[in-house]
Scaffold this active site. Structure first.
Site, mmCIF file in Angstrom:
data_model
loop_
_atom_site.group_PDB
_atom_site.id
_atom_site.type_symbol
_atom_site.label_atom_id
_atom_site.label_comp_id
_atom_site.label_asym_id
_atom_site.label_seq_id
_atom_site.Cartn_x
_atom_site.Cartn_y
_atom_site.Cartn_z
ATOM 1 N N ASP A 224 54.495 -10.060 110.589
ATOM 2 C CA ASP A 224 53.587 -10.948 109.857
ATOM 3 C C ASP A 224 52.308 -10.188 109.505
ATOM 4 O OD1 ASP A 224 52.404 -13.320 108.759
ATOM 5 O OD2 ASP A 224 53.579 -14.520 110.167
ATOM 6 N N HIS A 262 60.303 -21.358 100.692
ATOM 7 C CA HIS A 262 59.720 -22.526 100.011
ATOM 8 C C HIS A 262 58.227 -22.351 99.726
ATOM 9 C CE1 HIS A 262 58.201 -25.154 103.639
ATOM 10 N NE2 HIS A 262 57.759 -23.925 103.717
#
Length: 354
Positions: A224, A262
Site C-alpha cells: 500500500d 471499484h
C-alpha cells in the site's frame, strides 16, 4: 389523473426519501453513545429500560443524558428494525420503554469473537464523504468528481494529509475486511495452492492476517501507499511493503484485491489488472473481492446500486460493476477465464486466471 390515495402514497414515498438521511445519522448517534454495547453487556440478552440506557450513557460521559432526545432516536431506530421496542402500560398509559438488540444491531456490538461493524458506519457517515454528495449533480454536468469538487483533491490525497480522517478510514476498512474475510476463508479453498500472496492496497493488513491465520504456509505481502503502511501493525507471516500499484506490484503466486477495482474507472482498472498479470506466474491468479451488480430486482441489487452512487461520491471515476463489465475488463487485461463465488453479503469473490 392520480387518485387522492395514490397521490398521498406518492407524497409519503417522496418524503421518506427526503428524510432518509436521518436513519444513518441516528444510527451513528447510537453507536457513538455506545448503545449497542450497553444493551448487550448490561441487558443480559434482555431488553433494557430506556432509563437504564440513559444512566449508563450518563456514567460514561459524566453528563446527564437528555431522555427526550434519546427516546426519539431509539424510537426511530426501532421502527426500522435496528432495535426491538417494548412498551409497558400502567393504568392505560405507557410508563416505560425497553429496547433490545436485533440481528442488525448485534452486528454493531464488540464481542470477543466478532469485531463490531460500527467503524465502517463512521466512514460512510464521515463529513468528508457527506460533503462530497453535495456535488453529485456537477458530475453529470461536466464529468467532474464529486469528492474533488468538495475538497479540492482526491480521496487518497485527502487521507494522506488528514491523519484523523485517515485513521477513521483505515479502521472502517479493517472492520469491513474482518467481516467479509471470515466468509472468504470459509468458502474459498483456492488458498491451499498459493505459497505467496500480495494484497494490493491492503490497508493495515487485516485481510492478509485473516488468510494467513487459516493458511499459515502462505508468505504474505501487504502492499500500500506509504502513509497507510506507516500505521500498519506487525503481523506474523506478513511483510509490509510501500509502493504505487499503478507502477509495479510485487511478484507473487496470486494477487488479492478487496474493494480496489471499484475505486477506479475502467482505464485505470485495466492498467491495474495488467500490472497484476505481470506480477503473477503463468499458473497464477488474481482474486478480487467486489460487488457484482445483480441483474434481478431485489434487496441485493438495490444495495449494490446504492453503493454504486456512493462510489460516485468519493472516488475518481469508481463504480460498482455487472458481471459483463468485469468480463470486459479481464479480457482487455489479457486474462482468459474467471469464476465468481457469491459471498453471503453484497460482495463476491472473483477468481481470474490467465
Amino acid at each position: 389523473m392520480a387518485s387522492s390515495e395514490s397521490s398521498m402514497e406518492a407524497h409519503l414515498q417522496l418524503n421518506e426519501i427526503f428524510f432518509s438521511a436521518a436513519k444513518p445519522m441516528a444510527l451513528q448517534a447510537a453507536v457513538l453513545l455506545g448503545i449497542p454495547d450497553i444493551i448487550a453487556f448490561h441487558g443480559s440478552k434482555c431488553p433494557l429500560a430506556l432509563e437504564d440506557i440513559s444512566s449508563y450513557i450518563s456514567a460514561s460521559t459524566n453528563k446527564p443524558a437528555n431522555m427526550d432526545y434519546l427516546f426519539r432516536i431509539m424510537r426511530l431506530l426501532a421502527s426500522v428494525g435496528v432495535f426491538t421496542e417494548d412498551a409497558t402500560a400502567v393504568d392505560g398509559s405507557i410508563s416505560q420503554f425497553k429496547y433490545g438488540l436485533t440481528n442488525v444491531s448485534d452486528l454493531l456490538v464488540n464481542k470477543h469473537n466478532q469485531q463490531s461493524c460500527a467503524p465502517f458506519l463512521l466512514v460512510t457517515n464521515h463529513k468528508m464523504v457527506v460533503e462530497s454528495y453535495q456535488h453529485l449533480h456537477e458530475s453529470v454536468i461536466d464529468g467532474s468528481y464529486a469528492f474533488n469538487q468538495a475538497h479540492g483533491m482526491n480521496l487518497w490525497k485527502y487521507l494522506s494529509i488528514n491523519p484523523e480522517a485517515n485513521r477513521v478510514f483505515n479502521e472502517g476498512m479493517a472492520s469491513h475486511t474482518r467481516d467479509v474475510m471470515a466468509s472468504v476463508v470459509k468458502m474459498y479453498d483456492g488458498f491451499k495452492s498459493v505459497n505467496s500472496l500480495v494484497d494490493v492496497a491492503g490497508g493495515v493488513g487485516s485481510a492478509l492476517s485473516t488468510i494467513i491465520k487459516e493458511y499459515p504456509h502462505i508468505n504474505g505481502i501487504n502492499f500500500d501507499l506509504p502513509h497507510v503502511i506507516a500505521s500498519a501493525p506487525p503481523i506474523y507471516g506478513v511483510e509490509h511493503v510501500e509502493g504505487d500499484m499503478f507502477h509495479r506490484i510485487p511478484p507473487a503466486d496470486a494477487v488479492f484485491m478487496k474493494w480496489i477495482l471499484h475505486d477506479w474507472d475502467d482505464e485505470q482498472c485495466v492498467k491495474l489488472l495488467k500490472k497484476s498479470y505481470e506480477a503473477t506466474p503463468e499458473n497464477g491468479k488474481v482474486l478480487i473481492v467486489d460487488a457484482v451488480i445483480d441483474r434481478k430486482e431485489g434487496r441485493k441489487r438495490q444495495v449494490g446500486l446504492l453503493f454504486d452512487v456512493c462510489m460516485m461520491g468519493y472516488t475518481s471515476g469508481g463504480k460498482e460493476r455487472t458481471e459483463e463489465e468485469f468480463k470486459e475488463l479481464f479480457h482487455k487485461a489479457g486474462f482468459r477465464s474467471y469464476k465468481i463465488l457469491n459471498l453471503p453479503a453484497l460482495q463476491a469473490l472473483v477468481e481470474v486466471s490467465k
